[in-house]
Design an enzyme around this catalytic site. Structure first.
Site, PDB file in Angstrom:
ATOM      1  N   GLY A  45       1.027  -1.114   0.021  1.00  0.00           N
ATOM      2  CA  GLY A  45       0.023  -0.041  -0.105  1.00  0.00           C
ATOM      3  C   GLY A  45       0.746   1.011  -0.021  1.00  0.00           C
ATOM      4  O   GLY A  45       0.193   2.380  -0.134  1.00  0.00           O
ATOM      5  N   CYS A  86     -15.795   7.203 -26.196  1.00  0.00           N
ATOM      6  CA  CYS A  86     -17.328   7.839 -26.198  1.00  0.00           C
ATOM      7  C   CYS A  86     -17.836   7.936 -24.706  1.00  0.00           C
ATOM      8  O   CYS A  86     -18.867   7.258 -24.537  1.00  0.00           O
ATOM      9  CB  CYS A  86     -18.251   7.143 -27.118  1.00  0.00           C
ATOM     10  SG  CYS A  86     -17.896   7.555 -28.923  1.00  0.00           S
ATOM     11  N   TYR A 107      -1.397  -0.273 -12.262  1.00  0.00           N
ATOM     12  CA  TYR A 107      -2.797   0.145 -12.494  1.00  0.00           C
ATOM     13  C   TYR A 107      -3.127   0.634 -13.720  1.00  0.00           C
ATOM     14  O   TYR A 107      -4.022   1.317 -13.818  1.00  0.00           O
ATOM     15  CB  TYR A 107      -3.568   0.527 -11.238  1.00  0.00           C
ATOM     16  CG  TYR A 107      -3.234  -0.198 -10.008  1.00  0.00           C
ATOM     17  CD1 TYR A 107      -3.589  -1.469  -9.927  1.00  0.00           C
ATOM     18  CD2 TYR A 107      -2.324   0.295  -9.156  1.00  0.00           C
ATOM     19  CE1 TYR A 107      -3.380  -2.108  -8.650  1.00  0.00           C
ATOM     20  CE2 TYR A 107      -2.090  -0.497  -7.815  1.00  0.00           C
ATOM     21  CZ  TYR A 107      -2.449  -2.050  -7.893  1.00  0.00           C
ATOM     22  OH  TYR A 107      -2.262  -2.382  -6.561  1.00  0.00           O
TER      23      TYR A 107
END
Length: 429
Positions: free
Chosen positions: A246, A356, A384
């Site tokens: 983390g 879009c 990520y």
């Protein structure tokens, strides 16, 4: 000329051109096209070394969190450097094994393991399951009994510590889906110890991601050691203490502690309570790969508007999901510095992609000096990004390149339309 940016010194300007180590990024864009992810092997190694230096003289096992970036070459790099792996699916397990990981150095986390995944992991000889609920314990015991093979487990407890990060990536509060509630930890361990096909190996916690201060970690350490004392006083030995991952990185102006400095503080806290020489496990992800990668994208159009000006690029939310998902900031810089590129006046733009969706943006209100055809680098894109990339709008996923000094090699080919359609069948009319 040298300008510091996230990922420096491994990403830097030299003679007005942005380089990854000794490779000018524009040459990679020309060779492989865009969008393109480029990683620095030296940056990966330096991030790993920062942890290993902090662990000197201690019993610590480092398990890279595969979900951060699961490219096989990156996994192979960490495996060859002696790392274990933290996985959350059978697919990640198979990727780690394909990259050369030892099954006994893999821990299996996640709240929703299926029976099939449990069976596969046990048959592989998984090092440990990080179990997240008492219900999961019961199912794992049944699967282990069917295989006549004991399941090694560590119970993930939820210490109810606020990691002071984005709510979507906070995992240690009592309102999160992860882990066993702090007050239920001792009964859960007692239940685990009573199950004939479960072997209790340790205790685990993970409070969140992109944490940039020491305080949440120190609070979590205190609460975790409180539980260790209670559990072992009840006669249940714990072979390891898994502190999760983390630790954050610099995206903008964050100043997270170095892994070395953080673990000096954590070990001091553990030493004070007599736990400093226990076997610890850690599961970093973003902090090993985040600043080791950039995404190169090309400017397609500049679109003036009444309230906003738009810089439309060929990378999109399917390539870089973090801004759309977390309203995350990534620095966006030109591959060629303005003095050597052209004389266009700087302009404030929203950098957006072709998808879009109004949420398809990479950066708001960025001062850029660009014209169509220029290349930009989205910084701190090593974590990520590709691991969360999708085919939304039927867009092929990007290619990936790994740089080592003056050398570069393609480590993932650009996805083709044929590959995207391969598993689909046209229904007969």
């Amino acid at each position: 000329m040298t300008t510091s940016l996230p990922g420096a010194p491994f990403f830097h300007y030299r003679d007005g051109q942005l380089h990854a180590e000794d490779v000018p990024l524009h040459t990679l864009a020309q060779q492989h096209g865009t969008p393109l992810f480029v990683y620095s092997q030296a940056a990966l190694g330096a991030a790993l070394d920062a942890y290993l230096q902090g662990f000197a003289g201690r019993q610590v096992s480092l398990h890279y969190a595969v979900k951060a970036n699961s490219n096989l070459s990156i996994l192979r790099f960490f495996a060859q450097r002696g790392c274990g792996f933290d996985i959350v699916s059978q697919g990640e397990l198979q990727r780690a094994l394909a990259a050369g990981a030892e099954p006994g150095r893999i821990v299996f986390s996640g709240v929703g393991k299926t029976r099939a995944e449990m069976r596969f992991a046990l048959e592989c000889g998984i090092g440990c399951f990080n179990v997240e609920s008492e219900a999961e314990l019961d199912v794992l015991n049944e699967v282990a009994q069917q295989l006549q093979r004991k399941a090694p487990v560590s119970l993930r407890v939820n210490p109810d510590v606020d990691a002071q990060t984005h709510p979507y990536i906070s995992t240690g509060l009592k309102g999160n889906k992860f882990g066993i509630a702090h007050e239920r930890a001792l009964p859960a361990f007692q239940h685990a110890a009573s199950l004939p096909w479960i072997e209790v190996k340790g205790i685990d916690c993970h409070i969140g991601s992109q944490i940039t201060t020491q305080a949440p970690y120190l609070d979590a350490m205190d609460r975790l050691l409180d539980l260790v004392e209670r559990i072992e006083a009840a006669g249940i030995a714990l072979g390891h203490i898994d502190f999760g991952g983390g630790l954050g990185i610099q995206y903008r102006d964050e100043t997270p502690p170095s892994p070395h400095a953080l673990w000096q503080q954590l070990f001091a806290r553990a030493d004070a309570r007599g736990f400093g020489q226990r076997h610890f496990m850690v599961e970093p992800g973003r902090s090993l790969v985040g600043n080791a990668g950039v995404c190169i994208t090309q400017v397609l159009y500049l679109k003036p508007g009444q309230d906003k000006h738009f810089c439309i690029v060929d990378a999109a939310m399917n390539d870089l999901p973090r801004p759309a998902m977390y309203q995350a900031y990534h620095a966006i810089v030109p591959l060629a510095q303005a003095a050597t590129a052209h004389a266009a006046a700087p302009q404030q733009y929203d950098v957006v992609g072709p998808v879009c969706e109004s949420g398809d943006w990479l950066g708001h209100d960025r001062q850029l000096q660009v014209t169509p055809g220029d290349w930009l680098a989205v910084c701190s894109a090593g974590a990520y990004s590709m691991s969360m990339a999708s085919n939304y709008n039927s867009r092929p996923r990007a290619a990936e390149v790994l740089v080592d000094g003056a050398q570069s090699r393609l480590i993932r080919q650009r996805e083709s339309l044929e590959h995207m359609l391969h598993n689909e069948m046209l229904q007969a009319s």
